[in-house]
Design a protein around this motif. Structure first.
Motif, PDB file in Angstrom:
ATOM      1  N   HIS A 143      12.225   5.481  -0.622  1.00 28.80           N
ATOM      2  CA  HIS A 143      12.540   6.510  -1.618  1.00 28.80           C
ATOM      3  C   HIS A 143      14.052   6.677  -1.723  1.00 28.80           C
ATOM      4  O   HIS A 143      14.784   6.323  -0.801  1.00 28.80           O
ATOM      5  CB  HIS A 143      11.890   7.846  -1.226  1.00 28.80           C
ATOM      6  N   GLU A 146      10.346   7.041  -5.873  1.00 28.38           N
ATOM      7  CA  GLU A 146       9.989   5.844  -5.115  1.00 28.38           C
ATOM      8  C   GLU A 146      10.886   4.687  -5.535  1.00 28.38           C
ATOM      9  O   GLU A 146      11.222   4.533  -6.705  1.00 28.38           O
ATOM     10  CB  GLU A 146       8.524   5.490  -5.384  1.00 28.38           C
ATOM     11  N   THR A 183       4.441   4.028   5.240  1.00 30.58           N
ATOM     12  CA  THR A 183       5.732   4.356   5.845  1.00 30.58           C
ATOM     13  C   THR A 183       5.673   4.052   7.330  1.00 30.58           C
ATOM     14  O   THR A 183       4.674   4.356   7.983  1.00 30.58           O
ATOM     15  CB  THR A 183       6.067   5.858   5.649  1.00 30.58           C
ATOM     16  N   HIS A 223       6.711  -1.675  -2.501  1.00 31.19           N
ATOM     17  CA  HIS A 223       7.248  -0.365  -2.129  1.00 31.19           C
ATOM     18  C   HIS A 223       8.294  -0.565  -1.037  1.00 31.19           C
ATOM     19  O   HIS A 223       8.036  -1.203  -0.023  1.00 31.19           O
ATOM     20  CB  HIS A 223       6.115   0.528  -1.607  1.00 31.19           C
ATOM     21  N   GLU A 253       0.808  -1.221   0.000  1.00 26.96           N
ATOM     22  CA  GLU A 253       0.000   0.000   0.000  1.00 26.96           C
ATOM     23  C   GLU A 253       0.843   1.273   0.000  1.00 26.96           C
ATOM     24  O   GLU A 253       0.298   2.366   0.046  1.00 26.96           O
ATOM     25  CB  GLU A 253      -0.947  -0.008   1.203  1.00 26.96           C
ATOM     26  N   GLY A 254       2.162   1.138  -0.018  1.00 23.48           N
ATOM     27  CA  GLY A 254       3.035   2.307  -0.070  1.00 23.48           C
ATOM     28  C   GLY A 254       3.123   3.092   1.219  1.00 23.48           C
ATOM     29  O   GLY A 254       3.448   4.283   1.213  1.00 23.48           O
ATOM     30  N   ASP A 308       7.116   9.777  -7.675  1.00 25.99           N
ATOM     31  CA  ASP A 308       6.086   9.762  -6.625  1.00 25.99           C
ATOM     32  C   ASP A 308       5.720  11.209  -6.312  1.00 25.99           C
ATOM     33  O   ASP A 308       6.572  11.973  -5.859  1.00 25.99           O
ATOM     34  CB  ASP A 308       6.644   9.056  -5.391  1.00 25.99           C
ATOM     35  N   THR A 309       4.481  11.573  -6.539  1.00 26.51           N
ATOM     36  CA  THR A 309       4.030  12.944  -6.270  1.00 26.51           C
ATOM     37  C   THR A 309       3.047  12.999  -5.090  1.00 26.51           C
ATOM     38  O   THR A 309       2.331  13.984  -4.926  1.00 26.51           O
ATOM     39  CB  THR A 309       3.381  13.561  -7.523  1.00 26.51           C
ATOM     40  N   SER A 310       3.048  11.971  -4.259  1.00 30.90           N
ATOM     41  CA  SER A 310       2.139  11.955  -3.105  1.00 30.90           C
ATOM     42  C   SER A 310       2.596  12.950  -2.037  1.00 30.90           C
ATOM     43  O   SER A 310       3.755  13.377  -2.028  1.00 30.90           O
ATOM     44  CB  SER A 310       2.064  10.545  -2.522  1.00 30.90           C
ATOM     45  N   HIS A 311       1.713  13.316  -1.160  1.00 33.80           N
ATOM     46  CA  HIS A 311       1.993  14.192  -0.011  1.00 33.80           C
ATOM     47  C   HIS A 311       2.552  15.557  -0.437  1.00 33.80           C
ATOM     48  O   HIS A 311       3.380  16.150   0.262  1.00 33.80           O
ATOM     49  CB  HIS A 311       2.940  13.517   0.993  1.00 33.80           C
ATOM     50  N   ASN A 312       2.124  16.035  -1.609  1.00 34.02           N
ATOM     51  CA  ASN A 312       2.553  17.346  -2.124  1.00 34.02           C
ATOM     52  C   ASN A 312       4.067  17.464  -2.261  1.00 34.02           C
ATOM     53  O   ASN A 312       4.642  18.527  -2.044  1.00 34.02           O
ATOM     54  CB  ASN A 312       2.010  18.486  -1.259  1.00 34.02           C
TER      55      ASN A 312
END
Length: 138
Positions: free
Chosen positions: A112, A100, A35, A109, A32-33, A91-95
């Motif tokens: 990074h 990745e 952390t 996953h 699920e990527g 990876d453009t998640s979390h702004n």
């Protein structure tokens, strides 16, 4: 089929199969990527000599010889065992815009990679402990 050929084949499993095989934390990270918490994870301060493998499929990923303390809260490595054993994607998640790192065999996953690491590569592979298994060198 040779062992080398088998090692390069992609692993594809259903989400139900992954859930049965992985711990809840490893599933969250690998599939699920997610952390894990910084500084409070299994391999952050780990100093044994050996190899770190993908917890999802056993693919060898990083040597303890490439591990260093980046003080980021997660295990850090300056290079993988082989470039063929990992893959990367934007990876453009979390702004944020990051790169990745994934296992090349099971597409799990791992974490990074950043360009602020030590010589000789200048890279910092920031990897979740729950995505790794470790085997000590004998």
């Amino acid at each position: 089929m040779s062992q080398d050929k088998k090692q390069k084949e992609k692993i594809k499993k259903s989400e139900e199969e992954w859930k049965e095989e992985l711990s809840p934390e490893s599933y969250c990270i690998l599939r699920e990527g997610g952390t894990e918490e910084p500084f409070e994870n299994k391999y952050y301060n780990h100093k044994e000599e050996g190899t770190y493998y993908c917890a999802g499929c056993g693919n060898p990923l990083f040597s303890s010889k490439a591990k260093y303390n980046s003080r980021c809260g997660w295990p850090s490595f300056f290079e993988p065992v082989s470039e063929d054993n990992i893959s990367t994607r934007k990876d453009t998640s979390h702004n944020m815009i990051r790169t990745e790192v994934l296992c090349s065999i099971c597409s799990g996953h791992l974490g990074h990679v950043f360009e602020d690491g030590p010589k000789p590569t200048g890279l910092r592979y920031c990897i979740n402990s729950a995505s790794l298994d470790f085997k000590e060198e004998k």
